[in-house]
Write an enzyme that holds these catalytic residues in place. Structure first.
Site, PDB file in Angstrom:
ATOM      1  N   THR A 187       0.866  -1.379  -0.107  1.00 47.19           N
ATOM      2  CA  THR A 187       0.032  -0.051   0.212  1.00 47.19           C
ATOM      3  C   THR A 187       1.141   0.869  -0.640  1.00 47.19           C
ATOM      4  O   THR A 187       0.521   2.254  -0.804  1.00 47.19           O
ATOM      5  CB  THR A 187      -0.738  -0.116   0.750  1.00 47.19           C
ATOM      6  N   ALA A 204       1.569  -6.184   9.302  1.00 44.94           N
ATOM      7  CA  ALA A 204       1.207  -6.819  10.664  1.00 44.94           C
ATOM      8  C   ALA A 204       0.732  -7.231  10.926  1.00 44.94           C
ATOM      9  O   ALA A 204       0.197  -7.940  12.004  1.00 44.94           O
ATOM     10  CB  ALA A 204       2.282  -5.483  11.185  1.00 44.94           C
ATOM     11  N   GLU A 205      -0.880  -6.522  10.448  1.00 49.82           N
ATOM     12  CA  GLU A 205      -2.490  -7.170  11.270  1.00 49.82           C
ATOM     13  C   GLU A 205      -2.375  -8.454  11.034  1.00 49.82           C
ATOM     14  O   GLU A 205      -3.337  -9.247  11.666  1.00 49.82           O
ATOM     15  CB  GLU A 205      -3.417  -6.581  11.236  1.00 49.82           C
ATOM     16  N   THR A 269       6.187  -4.454   9.787  1.00 48.86           N
ATOM     17  CA  THR A 269       6.274  -4.090   8.265  1.00 48.86           C
ATOM     18  C   THR A 269       6.415  -2.288   8.180  1.00 48.86           C
ATOM     19  O   THR A 269       6.062  -1.216   9.011  1.00 48.86           O
ATOM     20  CB  THR A 269       4.416  -4.772   7.719  1.00 48.86           C
ATOM     21  N   ASN A 289       4.427  -1.464  13.527  1.00 48.23           N
ATOM     22  CA  ASN A 289       3.876  -2.283  15.315  1.00 48.23           C
ATOM     23  C   ASN A 289       3.706  -4.008  14.850  1.00 48.23           C
ATOM     24  O   ASN A 289       4.144  -4.204  13.866  1.00 48.23           O
ATOM     25  CB  ASN A 289       2.531  -2.117  15.719  1.00 48.23           C
ATOM     26  N   ASP A 331      -0.556  -0.835  19.445  1.00 51.96           N
ATOM     27  CA  ASP A 331      -0.360  -0.653  18.321  1.00 51.96           C
ATOM     28  C   ASP A 331      -0.276   0.874  17.281  1.00 51.96           C
ATOM     29  O   ASP A 331      -0.242   1.237  16.419  1.00 51.96           O
ATOM     30  CB  ASP A 331      -1.830  -0.708  17.319  1.00 51.96           C
TER      31      ASP A 331
END
Length: 601
Positions: A187, A204-205, A269, A289, A331
């Site tokens: 992105t 990362a999520e 990331t 994060n 986060d």
């Protein structure tokens, strides 16, 4: 609402030993740098290598900006969040869109004419693993040289990096950078320096292990790749890593500060912005994060997530790394804006890097050594931290706002969205001021346990978000990054997500989530002009000159993390990782729609 005046206290670019830089990378660097200084162009998302996002143009100024009118518009044909901004190079504007990541080249001599359009065929499965809307933060450009024709670089959501012929739109090369099966998407905007284009990662999520990759602009060959977690050889640590600040930590910590092999799915990331110092030949960016958000599941400092990196551009070797939020619990992904300046520190002109972090702290470092110059709260309502110890660089936390299992932490400021997120900010070198679009959002946080499954969300926390103590969701601020003084601030009903543009006309431009482009006097913060757009703004304005006339351009197109509830029609206030509750009123003010608006006097 009233303004308030505040104050707070080895890549392939080297020849044999003893020789000079190869002609190709040096030329690519100098030519692009030269173009970035030309007011007719806007060839980088950051405007220039220092990421000043500042223009010397002053035809439009604080005295006449009220007369700005729409010069022309362009529909992108795409919905969802329009982050980033267009580029302008040699009389051509390059417009990008969110997924499916179309690119359009428009002739500024005849803006009705689309010179070429590139519409990639992507794997639609990428949409399902995109964290927070299917955004894209822009394309990158490099002029023609020994590497070949002028090129446009595009990061596609499905993980591919594409080089296009800037004159024809023809695909020159294409590389796979990220694996969407693992939840890794693209992105962020590419960043060109010398003979390299730098590309980060997102996801990362979903437990993606973050890295930054340098590709050769000529053929896409991978020059180096540096991870945020894991063994030192993967992190590309220089033998003198953090020699000026050994207390930041040095070697072996990318594994030792994790339990077992948790670093392999540990996040970090980078989908944010870069800056580059040609004199030091160093590139700067932030890692994000750790994963998962539930801190109980990953004991330790979780290095080197949440880190400001300074790397040698040619080799990727890390000269320094400063971790802002060790063992992050909220986060506070640290990937956002990096702005370079030269300012007086203790009577000496010093090369600085300034970074407004998600965690609500503005950090200023000596960008040569990594030494911390200042760290202050972007707003006095930041409460998870009491202060940052300038000697150690460690945040002194308030345990009341810690997050841990079997407990709902309430009233944490800022929220996971941060008091600053992905917005690309600006720096006026004459005023020595940074202008920042700010979120003003707080939250309640309750963690839960969950297993890791490749390609699935790996978060482990339920969030409720709401306006901060000042009763609004956004602000714009002017600040001195050395003294920590905030010269002025202005409230906004919704978060100022996209960032700012500063000009020599004593103006700062920005867009709002409810669909306005605004201009304030950069000296006082006084509102000088606003125009209602058809959809909310999450991108940044740019300005350029064409045939002796100054123009200001901005995308209209609500979405991104703050707009996920609107674009996906979500109702649960905890949905969208907490964004739905925070921005529950947004749908009453704006709706989706993708367009480019260009203004002039």
């Amino acid at each position: 609402m009233q303004l308030r005046k505040l104050a707070h206290g080895v890549g392939g670019s080297l020849l044999a030993a003893g020789t000079l830089l190869a002609a190709n990378p040096a030329a690519a660097n100098q030519d692009l740098d030269h173009m970035s200084q030309d007011n007719r162009n806007w060839v980088m998302q950051t405007k220039d290598y220092g990421a000043t996002h500042f223009s010397k143009l002053d035809e439009i100024n604080a005295s006449n900006v009220s007369h700005l009118k729409v010069a022309w518009t362009f529909s992108t044909g795409t919905l969802h969040g329009h982050e980033g901004g267009p580029l302008v190079a040699d009389g051509i504007m390059y417009v990008h869109t969110p997924f499916p990541n179309n690119v359009y080249a428009i002739d500024l001599n005849d803006t009705r004419k689309i010179l070429w359009q590139y519409k990639p065929k992507q794997n639609p499965a990428a949409r399902a693993v995109a964290c927070c809307d299917v955004v894209n933060r822009g394309v990158a450009y490099v002029p023609a040289g020994e590497h070949g024709p002028a090129k446009i670089f595009l990061n596609q959501l499905d993980g591919h990096v594409v080089a296009l012929n800037a004159k024809t739109g023809e695909e020159i090369w294409k590389m796979e950078n990220s694996d969407i099966a693992m939840g890794s998407t693209l992105t962020g905007a590419p960043f060109v320096a010398k003979d390299k284009v730098l590309v980060g990662t997102a996801g990362a999520e979903l437990g993606v292990r973050g890295y930054v990759t340098a590709y050769n602009i000529k053929d896409g060959k991978q020059e180096w790749r540096a991870y945020a977690t894991g063994p030192d050889e993967d992190l590309l640590l220089d033998p003198k890593f953090n020699q000026h600040n050994p207390h930041y930590g040095q070697f072996g910590l990318g594994q030792k500060t994790w339990e077992g092999d948790a670093w392999k799915i540990g996040g970090g990331t980078n989908w944010g912005w870069y800056a580059y110092d040609p004199k030091l030949d160093m590139v700067y960016y932030g890692s994000g994060n750790p994963a998962p958000w539930n801190e109980t599941m990953r004991p330790g400092d979780n290095k080197w997530t949440m880190t400001i990196w300074g790397r040698d551009l040619n080799t990727g070797k890390a000269k320094f790394g400063y971790q802002k939020t060790p063992h992050d619990e909220w986060d506070y992904a640290g990937v956002n804006y990096m702005g370079l300046s030269e300012q007086m520190v203790d009577g000496k002109l010093t090369p600085l890097l300034t970074h407004p972090d998600r965690n609500g702290i503005v950090y200023t470092l000596n960008r040569e050594t990594g030494s911390l110059v200042n760290a202050f709260k972007i707003d006095d309502t930041v409460n998870w931290v009491k202060k940052v110890d300038l000697k150690t660089g460690v945040p002194v936390r308030d345990p009341e706002f810690s997050t841990h299992m079997d407990h709902q932490a309430k009233g944490i400021c800022p929220s996971a969205m941060g008091y600053h997120n992905q917005g690309l900010e600006s720096y006026d070198p004459d005023k020595k001021l940074f202008f920042m679009g700010v979120n003003h959002i707080c939250m309640d946080w309750e963690p839960f346990m969950l297993p890791y499954r490749a390609g699935q969300f790996f978060v482990g926390a339920t969030l409720n978000m709401y306006p901060g103590p000042k009763g609004v969701l956004g602000q714009v601020k002017a600040m001195n990054s050395v003294s920590g003084e905030i010269e002025w601030e202005a409230p906004e009903k919704f978060a100022v997500w996209g960032g700012t543009l500063a000009t020599a006309g004593n103006l700062v431009f920005y867009g709002t989530l409810d669909g306005y482009i605004k201009a304030r006097d950069s000296r006082t913060g006084a509102l000088k002009w606003s125009f209602q757009l058809p959809s909310g703004v999450i991108g940044h304005p740019i300005t350029y000159e064409h045939k002796g006339k100054q123009y200001v351009a901005i995308y209209s197109g609500v979405g991104g993390w703050p707009g996920v509830g609107l674009v996906f029609d979500l109702k649960d206030p905890t949905a969208g990782l907490g964004a739905v509750g925070a921005f529950k009123e947004l749908a009453n003010y704006t709706q989706m729609g993708g367009a480019l608006f260009v203004f002039s006097l």
